[in-house]
Motif scaffolding. Structure first.
Motif, PDB file in Angstrom:
ATOM      1  N   ARG A   1      -2.479  13.889   5.791  1.00 40.29           N
ATOM      2  CA  ARG A   1      -2.838  12.551   5.200  1.00 40.29           C
ATOM      3  C   ARG A   1      -3.121  12.683   3.858  1.00 40.29           C
ATOM      4  O   ARG A   1      -3.207  11.644   3.190  1.00 40.29           O
ATOM      5  CB  ARG A   1      -4.665  12.715   5.692  1.00 40.29           C
ATOM      6  CG  ARG A   1      -4.780  11.841   6.971  1.00 40.29           C
ATOM      7  CD  ARG A   1      -6.094  12.692   7.746  1.00 40.29           C
ATOM      8  NE  ARG A   1      -5.823  13.937   7.615  1.00 40.29           N
ATOM      9  CZ  ARG A   1      -8.159  14.706   8.380  1.00 40.29           C
ATOM     10  NH1 ARG A   1      -8.284  13.722   8.800  1.00 40.29           N
ATOM     11  NH2 ARG A   1      -7.867  15.366   8.248  1.00 40.29           N
ATOM     12  N   LYS A   2      -2.435  13.963   3.052  1.00 39.22           N
ATOM     13  CA  LYS A   2      -2.496  13.478   1.524  1.00 39.22           C
ATOM     14  C   LYS A   2      -1.317  13.332   1.114  1.00 39.22           C
ATOM     15  O   LYS A   2      -0.621  12.490  -0.014  1.00 39.22           O
ATOM     16  CB  LYS A   2      -1.303  15.283   1.419  1.00 39.22           C
ATOM     17  CG  LYS A   2      -3.074  16.570   1.601  1.00 39.22           C
ATOM     18  CD  LYS A   2      -4.333  15.949   0.356  1.00 39.22           C
ATOM     19  CE  LYS A   2      -5.260  16.861   0.292  1.00 39.22           C
ATOM     20  NZ  LYS A   2      -6.983  16.146  -0.374  1.00 39.22           N
ATOM     21  N   ASN A   3      -0.013  12.953   1.633  1.00 37.19           N
ATOM     22  CA  ASN A   3       0.870  11.424   1.665  1.00 37.19           C
ATOM     23  C   ASN A   3       2.103  12.154   0.815  1.00 37.19           C
ATOM     24  O   ASN A   3       1.867  11.465   0.004  1.00 37.19           O
ATOM     25  CB  ASN A   3       0.725  10.323   1.688  1.00 37.19           C
ATOM     26  CG  ASN A   3       1.012   9.472   1.219  1.00 37.19           C
ATOM     27  OD1 ASN A   3       2.517   9.370   1.897  1.00 37.19           O
ATOM     28  ND2 ASN A   3       0.395   8.251   1.316  1.00 37.19           N
ATOM     29  N   ILE A   4       1.494  13.417   0.734  1.00 37.01           N
ATOM     30  CA  ILE A   4       2.841  14.326   0.345  1.00 37.01           C
ATOM     31  C   ILE A   4       4.540  13.443   0.416  1.00 37.01           C
ATOM     32  O   ILE A   4       4.963  14.148   1.510  1.00 37.01           O
ATOM     33  CB  ILE A   4       2.987  15.731  -0.038  1.00 37.01           C
ATOM     34  CG1 ILE A   4       1.392  15.822   0.236  1.00 37.01           C
ATOM     35  CG2 ILE A   4       3.897  16.339  -0.750  1.00 37.01           C
ATOM     36  CD1 ILE A   4       1.272  15.665  -1.419  1.00 37.01           C
TER      37      ILE A   4
ATOM     38  N   LEU B   1       5.794  26.487  -2.299  1.00 34.78           N
ATOM     39  CA  LEU B   1       6.098  26.373  -1.114  1.00 34.78           C
ATOM     40  C   LEU B   1       5.374  25.859  -0.568  1.00 34.78           C
ATOM     41  O   LEU B   1       4.302  25.418  -0.627  1.00 34.78           O
ATOM     42  CB  LEU B   1       6.209  27.644   0.231  1.00 34.78           C
ATOM     43  CG  LEU B   1       8.178  28.369  -0.295  1.00 34.78           C
ATOM     44  CD1 LEU B   1       7.572  28.665  -1.238  1.00 34.78           C
ATOM     45  CD2 LEU B   1       7.253  29.848   1.256  1.00 34.78           C
ATOM     46  N   ILE B   2       5.907  24.114   0.214  1.00 39.43           N
ATOM     47  CA  ILE B   2       4.769  23.614   0.379  1.00 39.43           C
ATOM     48  C   ILE B   2       5.149  23.534   1.919  1.00 39.43           C
ATOM     49  O   ILE B   2       5.972  22.549   1.537  1.00 39.43           O
ATOM     50  CB  ILE B   2       5.077  21.699  -0.365  1.00 39.43           C
ATOM     51  CG1 ILE B   2       5.184  21.801  -1.802  1.00 39.43           C
ATOM     52  CG2 ILE B   2       4.043  20.977   0.182  1.00 39.43           C
ATOM     53  CD1 ILE B   2       3.871  22.379  -2.646  1.00 39.43           C
ATOM     54  N   ILE B   3       3.963  23.079   2.278  1.00 32.44           N
ATOM     55  CA  ILE B   3       4.268  23.426   4.159  1.00 32.44           C
ATOM     56  C   ILE B   3       3.384  22.066   4.749  1.00 32.44           C
ATOM     57  O   ILE B   3       1.653  22.732   4.060  1.00 32.44           O
ATOM     58  CB  ILE B   3       4.194  24.325   4.634  1.00 32.44           C
ATOM     59  CG1 ILE B   3       4.962  25.558   3.635  1.00 32.44           C
ATOM     60  CG2 ILE B   3       4.341  24.421   5.964  1.00 32.44           C
ATOM     61  CD1 ILE B   3       5.144  27.221   4.043  1.00 32.44           C
ATOM     62  N   GLU B   4       3.320  21.433   5.528  1.00 32.24           N
ATOM     63  CA  GLU B   4       2.250  20.777   6.292  1.00 32.24           C
ATOM     64  C   GLU B   4       1.251  21.378   7.563  1.00 32.24           C
ATOM     65  O   GLU B   4       2.053  22.419   7.950  1.00 32.24           O
ATOM     66  CB  GLU B   4       3.457  19.898   6.920  1.00 32.24           C
ATOM     67  CG  GLU B   4       2.817  18.855   7.565  1.00 32.24           C
ATOM     68  CD  GLU B   4       2.287  17.138   7.989  1.00 32.24           C
ATOM     69  OE1 GLU B   4       3.488  16.596   7.635  1.00 32.24           O
ATOM     70  OE2 GLU B   4       2.948  17.609   9.540  1.00 32.24           O
ATOM     71  N   LYS B   5       0.099  21.551   6.820  1.00 31.35           N
ATOM     72  CA  LYS B   5      -0.252  22.474   7.787  1.00 31.35           C
ATOM     73  C   LYS B   5      -0.233  21.793   9.045  1.00 31.35           C
ATOM     74  O   LYS B   5      -0.316  20.411   9.521  1.00 31.35           O
ATOM     75  CB  LYS B   5      -1.982  21.855   7.683  1.00 31.35           C
ATOM     76  CG  LYS B   5      -2.889  21.792   6.359  1.00 31.35           C
ATOM     77  CD  LYS B   5      -4.022  21.960   6.282  1.00 31.35           C
ATOM     78  CE  LYS B   5      -4.529  22.091   5.464  1.00 31.35           C
ATOM     79  NZ  LYS B   5      -6.202  21.962   4.790  1.00 31.35           N
TER      80      LYS B   5
ATOM     81  N   ASP C   1       0.798  -1.055  -0.169  1.00 28.05           N
ATOM     82  CA  ASP C   1      -0.033   0.650   0.369  1.00 28.05           C
ATOM     83  C   ASP C   1       0.884   1.174   0.204  1.00 28.05           C
ATOM     84  O   ASP C   1       1.293   1.126   0.656  1.00 28.05           O
ATOM     85  CB  ASP C   1      -1.222   0.042   1.566  1.00 28.05           C
ATOM     86  CG  ASP C   1      -2.239   1.002   0.944  1.00 28.05           C
ATOM     87  OD1 ASP C   1      -1.682   1.783  -0.057  1.00 28.05           O
ATOM     88  OD2 ASP C   1      -3.282   1.388   1.823  1.00 28.05           O
ATOM     89  N   SER C   2       0.836   2.128  -1.328  1.00 32.04           N
ATOM     90  CA  SER C   2       1.863   3.384  -0.631  1.00 32.04           C
ATOM     91  C   SER C   2       1.323   4.463  -0.510  1.00 32.04           C
ATOM     92  O   SER C   2       1.815   5.925   0.083  1.00 32.04           O
ATOM     93  CB  SER C   2       1.807   3.986  -2.145  1.00 32.04           C
ATOM     94  OG  SER C   2       0.330   4.058  -2.898  1.00 32.04           O
ATOM     95  N   LYS C   3       0.025   4.326   0.444  1.00 30.97           N
ATOM     96  CA  LYS C   3      -0.665   5.376   1.386  1.00 30.97           C
ATOM     97  C   LYS C   3       0.165   5.268   3.268  1.00 30.97           C
ATOM     98  O   LYS C   3       0.326   6.098   3.538  1.00 30.97           O
ATOM     99  CB  LYS C   3      -2.172   4.589   2.193  1.00 30.97           C
ATOM    100  CG  LYS C   3      -2.525   4.797   0.718  1.00 30.97           C
ATOM    101  CD  LYS C   3      -4.555   4.987   1.214  1.00 30.97           C
ATOM    102  CE  LYS C   3      -5.481   4.779  -0.131  1.00 30.97           C
ATOM    103  NZ  LYS C   3      -7.084   3.894   0.158  1.00 30.97           N
ATOM    104  N   VAL C   4       1.076   4.936   3.247  1.00 31.69           N
ATOM    105  CA  VAL C   4       2.132   4.166   4.482  1.00 31.69           C
ATOM    106  C   VAL C   4       2.844   6.087   4.104  1.00 31.69           C
ATOM    107  O   VAL C   4       2.614   6.749   3.824  1.00 31.69           O
ATOM    108  CB  VAL C   4       3.232   3.494   4.205  1.00 31.69           C
ATOM    109  CG1 VAL C   4       3.920   3.935   5.401  1.00 31.69           C
ATOM    110  CG2 VAL C   4       2.365   2.036   4.553  1.00 31.69           C
ATOM    111  N   ILE C   5       3.095   6.470   5.627  1.00 27.10           N
ATOM    112  CA  ILE C   5       3.309   7.734   5.452  1.00 27.10           C
ATOM    113  C   ILE C   5       5.101   7.558   5.818  1.00 27.10           C
ATOM    114  O   ILE C   5       5.103   7.473   7.175  1.00 27.10           O
ATOM    115  CB  ILE C   5       3.013   8.411   6.290  1.00 27.10           C
ATOM    116  CG1 ILE C   5       1.404   8.888   5.432  1.00 27.10           C
ATOM    117  CG2 ILE C   5       3.753  10.041   6.296  1.00 27.10           C
ATOM    118  CD1 ILE C   5       0.748   9.941   6.405  1.00 27.10           C
TER     119      ILE C   5
END
Length: 238
Positions: free
Chosen positions: A193-196, A147-151, A54-58
């Motif tokens: 949860r967007k799994n970036i 710029l990609i920043i986690e909430k 599963d590629s959803k693992v972070i």
């Protein structure tokens, strides 16, 4: 060409309580072109699919180190060795540049006190400046910076967004607002949860850099892998 600056932190950015075992705050930036990021995404997802189906693992640095949550499977030494071999290979072979800002909170407080500006914002300003220097060195025209920043929370995100807007409006000591706007700089806050995968790489890279800053003589094989990726200007590394 689109470029992403993925930002993640390690350590608490607050100044009230200092953990003597980890007295620093690090904000770590990963710069990647859109094409290079697509390659990283594929490589990370292949590792996830192979081990978890599963590629959803972070990928989260602390959970991996502690073998917690999904990473309990790493308690099996054979699985752990295979996982680290593939992960280290991807981190080593992917094309990206690291720019990090580390703040020793005790030294900071002694110099500026506890009521000074938010150390996260100071670290971000430093990284944005150096990112512009890096982009300036690339010959390609029409570069866009995201710029990609986690909430972190509505209040924190709004405060940080205001700071970024101020940077775009008035610039920094070394970078004018016109220079920032040359790259059509935009910011995106994304949910964990967007799994970036770019944010996950930043998380994985931040901890060993912080450890290196605290004790340069201590064995740190993870930092040895990352070190060639760190942005340099002349003899200085950032």
């Amino acid at each position: 060409m689109d470029y992403y600056l993925f930002l993640d932190e390690s350590g608490d950015h607050g100044l009230k309580n200092i953990d003597l075992n980890f007295p620093v705050f690090i904000l770590c930036g990963i710069i990647m072109s859109k094409d290079d990021y697509q390659s990283l995404r594929i490589s990370f997802n292949e590792i996830k699919q192979k081990l978890w189906g599963d590629s959803k693992v972070i990928f989260h640095s602390r959970d991996i180190r502690k073998c917690e949550k999904e990473f309990k499977i790493l308690l099996d030494n054979e699985i752990k060795a295979g996982f680290y071999k593939e992960l280290n290979s991807t981190i080593s072979n992917s094309n990206y540049t690291v720019i990090s800002s580390i703040i020793d909170k005790e030294r900071y407080i002694k110099k500026y006190g506890k009521l000074r500006n938010d150390v996260y914002e100071i670290a971000l300003s430093f990284i944005v400046e150096r990112t512009i220097f890096f982009l300036d060195s690339i010959a390609k025209q029409d570069k866009n910076l995201y710029l990609i920043i986690e909430k972190r929370g509505k209040k924190e995100d709004a405060k940080l967004k205001n700071h970024i807007n101020d940077l775009l409006r008035i610039g920094t000591y070394y970078v004018s607002p016109e220079r920032l706007r040359t790259y059509n700089t935009k910011v995106q806050f994304v949910d964990k949860r967007k799994n970036i995968n770019g944010l996950q790489l930043s998380d994985l890279v931040a901890y060993p850099i912080a450890r290196y800053s605290m004790d340069k003589e201590r064995a740190n094989p993870a930092f040895d892998i990352i070190e060639p990726k760190i942005y340099r200007r002349g003899t200085r590394i950032f």
